[in-house]
Scaffold this motif. Structure first.
Motif, mmCIF file in Angstrom:
data_model
loop_
_atom_site.group_PDB
_atom_site.id
_atom_site.type_symbol
_atom_site.label_atom_id
_atom_site.label_comp_id
_atom_site.label_asym_id
_atom_site.label_seq_id
_atom_site.Cartn_x
_atom_site.Cartn_y
_atom_site.Cartn_z
ATOM 1 N N MET A 167 27.824 -82.779 0.656
ATOM 2 C CA MET A 167 29.169 -82.933 1.191
ATOM 3 C C MET A 167 29.212 -82.430 2.624
ATOM 4 S SD MET A 167 32.787 -81.379 -0.215
ATOM 5 C CE MET A 167 32.639 -82.299 -1.741
ATOM 6 N N SER A 168 29.856 -83.178 3.498
ATOM 7 C CA SER A 168 29.924 -82.819 4.911
ATOM 8 C C SER A 168 30.773 -81.571 5.123
ATOM 9 C CB SER A 168 30.536 -83.969 5.723
ATOM 10 O OG SER A 168 29.753 -85.133 5.640
ATOM 11 N N SER A 169 30.386 -80.804 6.131
ATOM 12 C CA SER A 169 31.235 -79.735 6.653
ATOM 13 C C SER A 169 31.888 -80.258 7.925
ATOM 14 C CB SER A 169 30.404 -78.493 6.955
ATOM 15 O OG SER A 169 29.802 -77.987 5.771
ATOM 16 N N PHE A 170 32.953 -79.572 8.355
ATOM 17 C CA PHE A 170 33.682 -80.011 9.546
ATOM 18 C C PHE A 170 34.031 -78.813 10.417
ATOM 19 C CE2 PHE A 170 34.398 -83.296 6.418
ATOM 20 C CZ PHE A 170 34.296 -84.460 7.136
ATOM 21 N N VAL A 171 34.040 -79.048 11.725
ATOM 22 C CA VAL A 171 34.496 -78.045 12.679
ATOM 23 C C VAL A 171 35.336 -78.764 13.729
ATOM 24 C CG1 VAL A 171 32.428 -78.248 14.155
ATOM 25 C CG2 VAL A 171 33.778 -76.139 14.178
ATOM 26 N N THR A 172 36.398 -78.118 14.184
ATOM 27 C CA THR A 172 37.262 -78.700 15.207
ATOM 28 C C THR A 172 36.925 -78.083 16.557
ATOM 29 O OG1 THR A 172 39.042 -79.078 13.618
ATOM 30 C CG2 THR A 172 39.645 -79.099 15.940
ATOM 31 N N THR A 173 36.731 -78.917 17.548
ATOM 32 C CA THR A 173 36.314 -78.463 18.865
ATOM 33 C C THR A 173 37.519 -78.108 19.726
ATOM 34 O OG1 THR A 173 36.411 -80.579 20.033
ATOM 35 C CG2 THR A 173 34.472 -80.172 18.654
ATOM 36 N N GLU A 174 37.254 -77.471 20.852
ATOM 37 C CA GLU A 174 38.336 -77.170 21.797
ATOM 38 C C GLU A 174 38.935 -78.438 22.376
ATOM 39 O OE1 GLU A 174 37.211 -74.420 24.799
ATOM 40 O OE2 GLU A 174 37.020 -72.719 23.400
ATOM 41 N N SER A 175 38.208 -79.546 22.332
ATOM 42 C CA SER A 175 38.746 -80.830 22.795
ATOM 43 C C SER A 175 39.612 -81.504 21.729
ATOM 44 C CB SER A 175 37.595 -81.772 23.182
ATOM 45 O OG SER A 175 36.852 -81.241 24.262
ATOM 46 N N GLY A 176 39.670 -80.922 20.537
ATOM 47 C CA GLY A 176 40.491 -81.473 19.471
ATOM 48 C C GLY A 176 39.775 -82.430 18.542
ATOM 49 N N ASP A 177 38.469 -82.626 18.716
ATOM 50 C CA ASP A 177 37.714 -83.513 17.835
ATOM 51 C C ASP A 177 37.286 -82.775 16.572
ATOM 52 O OD1 ASP A 177 37.703 -85.847 19.499
ATOM 53 O OD2 ASP A 177 36.222 -84.862 20.787
ATOM 54 N N ARG A 178 37.313 -83.499 15.456
ATOM 55 C CA ARG A 178 36.860 -82.961 14.165
ATOM 56 C C ARG A 178 35.455 -83.498 13.914
ATOM 57 N NH1 ARG A 178 37.936 -84.375 8.421
ATOM 58 N NH2 ARG A 178 38.055 -82.425 7.206
ATOM 59 N N ILE A 179 34.484 -82.597 14.001
ATOM 60 C CA ILE A 179 33.072 -82.987 13.956
ATOM 61 C C ILE A 179 32.508 -82.752 12.562
ATOM 62 C CG2 ILE A 179 30.780 -82.560 14.923
ATOM 63 C CD1 ILE A 179 32.764 -83.868 16.868
ATOM 64 N N ALA A 180 31.903 -83.801 12.010
ATOM 65 C CA ALA A 180 31.263 -83.725 10.694
ATOM 66 C C ALA A 180 29.790 -83.352 10.860
ATOM 67 C CB ALA A 180 31.380 -85.067 9.988
ATOM 68 N N PHE A 181 29.318 -82.462 9.988
ATOM 69 C CA PHE A 181 27.923 -82.048 10.106
ATOM 70 C C PHE A 181 27.380 -81.585 8.759
ATOM 71 C CE2 PHE A 181 30.367 -78.179 10.664
ATOM 72 C CZ PHE A 181 29.601 -77.160 10.119
ATOM 73 N N ASP A 182 26.051 -81.562 8.684
ATOM 74 C CA ASP A 182 25.327 -80.990 7.551
ATOM 75 C C ASP A 182 24.574 -79.773 8.056
ATOM 76 O OD1 ASP A 182 26.033 -83.076 5.739
ATOM 77 O OD2 ASP A 182 24.443 -84.331 6.587
ATOM 78 N N ARG A 183 24.770 -78.660 7.380
ATOM 79 C CA ARG A 183 24.052 -77.423 7.716
ATOM 80 C C ARG A 183 23.122 -77.086 6.564
ATOM 81 N NH1 ARG A 183 26.639 -71.622 9.674
ATOM 82 N NH2 ARG A 183 24.749 -70.355 9.346
ATOM 83 N N ARG A 184 21.881 -76.773 6.896
ATOM 84 C CA ARG A 184 20.878 -76.464 5.883
ATOM 85 C C ARG A 184 20.125 -75.205 6.270
ATOM 86 N NH1 ARG A 184 20.535 -82.081 6.930
ATOM 87 N NH2 ARG A 184 20.861 -83.408 5.084
ATOM 88 N N GLY A 185 19.714 -74.441 5.280
ATOM 89 C CA GLY A 185 18.807 -73.321 5.498
ATOM 90 C C GLY A 185 19.440 -72.095 6.113
ATOM 91 N N THR A 186 18.578 -71.102 6.340
ATOM 92 C CA THR A 186 18.970 -69.859 7.010
ATOM 93 C C THR A 186 17.869 -69.477 7.983
ATOM 94 O OG1 THR A 186 17.942 -68.515 5.253
ATOM 95 C CG2 THR A 186 20.298 -69.023 5.024
ATOM 96 N N GLY A 187 18.248 -68.692 8.978
ATOM 97 C CA GLY A 187 17.292 -68.271 9.987
ATOM 98 C C GLY A 187 17.675 -68.794 11.356
ATOM 99 N N PRO A 188 16.786 -68.684 12.344
ATOM 100 C CA PRO A 188 17.076 -69.199 13.690
ATOM 101 C C PRO A 188 17.503 -70.665 13.627
ATOM 102 C CG PRO A 188 15.068 -67.894 13.703
ATOM 103 C CD PRO A 188 15.459 -68.051 12.269
ATOM 104 N N ALA A 189 18.457 -71.018 14.488
ATOM 105 C CA ALA A 189 19.130 -72.311 14.342
ATOM 106 C C ALA A 189 18.608 -73.366 15.313
ATOM 107 C CB ALA A 189 20.627 -72.138 14.547
ATOM 108 N N LEU A 190 18.579 -74.612 14.817
ATOM 109 C CA LEU A 190 18.280 -75.788 15.625
ATOM 110 C C LEU A 190 19.311 -76.863 15.321
ATOM 111 C CD1 LEU A 190 14.989 -77.430 16.596
ATOM 112 C CD2 LEU A 190 16.644 -78.821 15.337
ATOM 113 N N ILE A 191 19.857 -77.464 16.368
ATOM 114 C CA ILE A 191 20.847 -78.533 16.257
ATOM 115 C C ILE A 191 20.225 -79.812 16.793
ATOM 116 C CG2 ILE A 191 23.123 -79.352 16.981
ATOM 117 C CD1 ILE A 191 23.924 -76.395 17.315
#
Length: 261
Positions: A1-25
């Motif tokens: 299931m997608s997660s969502f975050v709202t940006t300062e520009s007002g866009d609702r961004i859908a994303f998948d987050r996996r794992g733990t540790g140092p991050a890569l996008i």
């Protein structure tokens, strides 16, 4: 299931987050979103299994990140800033194609980026024509000629591939989201990379597929190494502008392990 975050520009961004540790996008290039880009999601899963946090997201106006135009680089950077906050305030960016120039711009603008992994960055020397290309694309999009805009952006692709792309209705419907790709490439050609990133120091890994468009991708990788301190480039298994998920996950894990935290 997608997660969502709202940006300062007002866009609702859908994303998948996996794992733990140092991050890569992962930063997609021109066109793809998660639903049609299983290779990036698979790479994210493999890398998460190696002890890292990975984020694969739909850029503004694509996939589940539903949004209306005009699409700008500021909205792209706002999306990245929100996602970096989500993973703890610092991340490595992995750009694919024009996602590389968006990633470079994010670094130049001072976003908290620990490193850059750049897959087949289609960069050219300063003033090679990307500004005119971006202006013509903007004209087509503003005129509502989305199919022509898609064809124009992808004019250097083999005709048979473009024919396949144009059978995907969403590729045409989302053609306006190509403008930030073109604008980021124009920015990357506005001056030498050494000037554009003069205030930034971070590890940079440029990668080119083992079966690639060498006349474009190899000179671009060599330019990155020449212009950016702490940069290197290497061949990684991949063909036709795409990487192989397993070897790519291994390469990214090695790169992430070398970045100071």
């Amino acid at each position: 299931m997608s997660s969502f975050v709202t940006t300062e520009s007002g866009d609702r961004i859908a994303f998948d987050r996996r794992g733990t540790g140092p991050a890569l996008i992962f930063v997609a290039g021109a066109g793809p979103w998660r639903e049609i880009d299983s290779g990036t999601s698979q790479t994210g899963e493999l890398l998460a299994g190696k002890g890292f946090t990975t984020v694969v997201y739909d850029r503004p106006g694509r996939g589940e990140s539903v949004a209306e135009g005009p699409f700008t680089l500021e909205r792209e950077l706002s999306a990245l800033a929100a996602l970096i906050d989500e993973v703890g305030g610092s991340a490595v960016l992995c750009g694919h194609s024009s996602g590389c120039s968006i990633s470079l711009l994010a670094a130049a603008r001072g976003l908290p980026i620990a490193g850059l992994a750049l897959w087949e960055a289609p960069l050219a020397p300063p003033h090679s024509g990307a500004d005119d290309f971006a202006d013509e694309l903007r004209h087509l999009i503003t005129a509502g000629e989305l199919e022509n805009a898609l064809s124009f952006y992808m004019r250097d692709m083999p005709p048979e591939i473009l024919d396949i792309v144009k059978t995907i209705p969403a590729m045409i419907g989302q053609a306006a989201t190509l403008q930030p790709d073109a604008d980021s490439l124009a920015w990357a050609e506005s001056a030498p990379l050494s000037d554009l990133l003069s205030e930034r120091r971070m590890p940079v890994l440029a990668m080119v597929g083992t079966s690639s468009f060498d006349d474009v991708m190899v000179p671009a990788a060599e330019m990155i190494v020449t212009e950016i301190p702490n940069a290197e480039w290497k061949r990684v298994p991949g063909a036709n502008h795409d990487w192989e998920p397993g070897p790519m996950a291994d390469e990214l894990a090695e790169f992430l392990a070398r970045i100071p935290r």
